[in-house]
Motif scaffolding. Structure first.
Motif, PDB file in Angstrom:
ATOM      1  N   SER A 193       1.639   1.615  -3.770  1.00 14.05           N
ATOM      2  CA  SER A 193       0.102   2.348  -4.015  1.00 14.05           C
ATOM      3  C   SER A 193      -0.782   1.280  -4.553  1.00 14.05           C
ATOM      4  CB  SER A 193       0.282   3.348  -4.986  1.00 14.05           C
ATOM      5  OG  SER A 193       1.136   4.487  -4.393  1.00 14.05           O
TER       6      SER A 193
ATOM      7  N   LYS B 276       0.907  -1.047   0.004  1.00 13.60           N
ATOM      8  CA  LYS B 276      -0.122  -0.022  -0.049  1.00 13.60           C
ATOM      9  C   LYS B 276       0.909   1.218  -0.230  1.00 13.60           C
ATOM     10  CE  LYS B 276      -3.975  -1.786   2.453  1.00 13.60           C
ATOM     11  NZ  LYS B 276      -4.793  -1.534   3.527  1.00 13.60           N
TER      12      LYS B 276
ATOM     13  N   SER C  49      -3.996  -0.814  -4.332  1.00 14.98           N
ATOM     14  CA  SER C  49      -5.315  -0.847  -3.511  1.00 14.98           C
ATOM     15  C   SER C  49      -5.634  -2.138  -3.221  1.00 14.98           C
ATOM     16  CB  SER C  49      -6.399  -0.168  -4.535  1.00 14.98           C
ATOM     17  OG  SER C  49      -5.801   1.499  -4.648  1.00 14.98           O
TER      18      SER C  49
ATOM     19  N   ASN D 268      -0.826   0.812 -14.251  1.00 18.39           N
ATOM     20  CA  ASN D 268      -0.559   1.846 -13.505  1.00 18.39           C
ATOM     21  C   ASN D 268      -1.417   2.193 -12.154  1.00 18.39           C
ATOM     22  OD1 ASN D 268       1.285   2.961 -15.512  1.00 18.39           O
ATOM     23  ND2 ASN D 268      -0.646   3.863 -16.877  1.00 18.39           N
ATOM     24  N   TYR D 269      -2.581   1.676 -12.184  1.00 20.59           N
ATOM     25  CA  TYR D 269      -3.352   1.460 -10.912  1.00 20.59           C
ATOM     26  C   TYR D 269      -3.607   0.151 -10.455  1.00 20.59           C
ATOM     27  CZ  TYR D 269      -4.273   6.114 -12.961  1.00 20.59           C
ATOM     28  OH  TYR D 269      -4.273   7.225 -13.408  1.00 20.59           O
TER      29      TYR D 269
ATOM     30  N   LEU E  19      -4.235  -3.302  -8.419  1.00 25.13           N
ATOM     31  CA  LEU E  19      -5.509  -3.422  -7.533  1.00 25.13           C
ATOM     32  C   LEU E  19      -5.576  -5.295  -7.232  1.00 25.13           C
ATOM     33  CD1 LEU E  19      -8.146  -3.055  -6.117  1.00 25.13           C
ATOM     34  CD2 LEU E  19      -9.223  -3.330  -8.391  1.00 25.13           C
TER      35      LEU E  19
END
Length: 266
Positions: free
Chosen positions: A46, A42, A48, A71-72, A74
């Motif tokens: 980063s 986290k 999620s 890029n994100y 999860l």
């Protein structure tokens, strides 16, 4: 490829993760727990981490989690009541390992729950990846430095009984080179032995393993010799009969007078 190859891959990945946790949070390996890896995911990367519950009870029973990269990044884990808390812990760590192994690959996408539902089976390459990832997750949840403390105090470290069983078997088999059948027998006695003495042998063996090997390479395996070894180890008691039977199980069944190394995994 032999199972040892996959375990070595898992150990290499786990060591990288554990060392990064240790340096990031200034914590020694003995005190690292699975939540430290979650914090690393986290706070440093980063990632999620979100719970998910299916409307279909069959999916809640079958699917555990996924990791989506890019890029994100999860991680989603099955948070239904059909998944135990220990299973949820392992799932998060497992999916975190998937992320860590592929975080520097610009082409890696991971997968969503819909991908798993649509694909009926893993390819051989995916099966190998799952094996490495499972073993890596087990080592992160219970690293070698913490393993002896776990056995001595009978802590689970947030792992399910089955996951802990396999972790201990793998440690005996791959790290101590005890044959798989004997490793399962020893862990079974540790977990399910019907006396305190029977359950207490494995921590003594693993803590003093090199001494056991050296001693019984030089002396015959007898009850008296085991008592003498326990005296030399300063354990303060004679070896119970159950300890003798468990140690004898490591020896070749066809040649009980063989050295302890004779029945070790090459």
């Amino acid at each position: 490829m032999k199972d040892g190859f996959y375990y070595n891959c898992a150990t290499h990945t786990a060591d990288n993760i554990l060392n990064e946790i240790s340096s990031t949070y200034q914590i020694d390996l003995l005190n690292i727990r699975w939540k430290h890896f979650v914090n690393l995911l986290k706070e440093k990367y980063s990632v999620s981490i979100e719970p998910h519950v299916f409307n279909d009870p069959n999916l809640n029973a079958r699917l555990a989690g996924v990791a989506m990269l890019g890029n994100y990044p999860l991680i989603q884990f099955n948070n239904s009541i059909m998944q135990s808390e220990e299973r949820k812990h392992f799932t998060i760590v497992h999916e975190g390992v998937h992320f860590f192994r592929h975080k520097d690959d610009p082409n890696a996408e991971g997968e969503a729950f819909t991908d798993i539902i649509e694909n009926s089976a893993y390819s051989p390459e995916e099966q190998a990846e799952e094996l490495i990832t499972n073993q890596t997750a087990s080592i992160i949840m219970l690293n070698n430095s913490a393993l002896l403390t776990c056995m001595q105090n009978r802590w689970s470290y947030g792992m399910s009984g089955s996951a802990l069983f396999e972790r201990l078997v793998n440690y005996l088999h791959f790290n101590l080179k005890i044959k798989s059948e004997s490793a399962r027998y020893l862990v079974g006695r540790f977990r399910y032995g019907d006396t305190v003495e029977a359950c207490g042998f494995l921590p003594i063996l693993t803590t003093n393993f090199d001494r056991f090997v050296d001693w019984f390479n030089d002396f015959p395996l007898t009850g008296n010799m085991l008592d003498e070894l326990y005296l030399n180890l300063g354990l303060g008691f004679e070896a119970p009969a159950s300890h003798w039977y468990q140690l004898n199980h490591i020896f070749s069944k066809t040649n009980p007078n063989a050295s302890i190394a004779a029945n070790m995994q090459k």
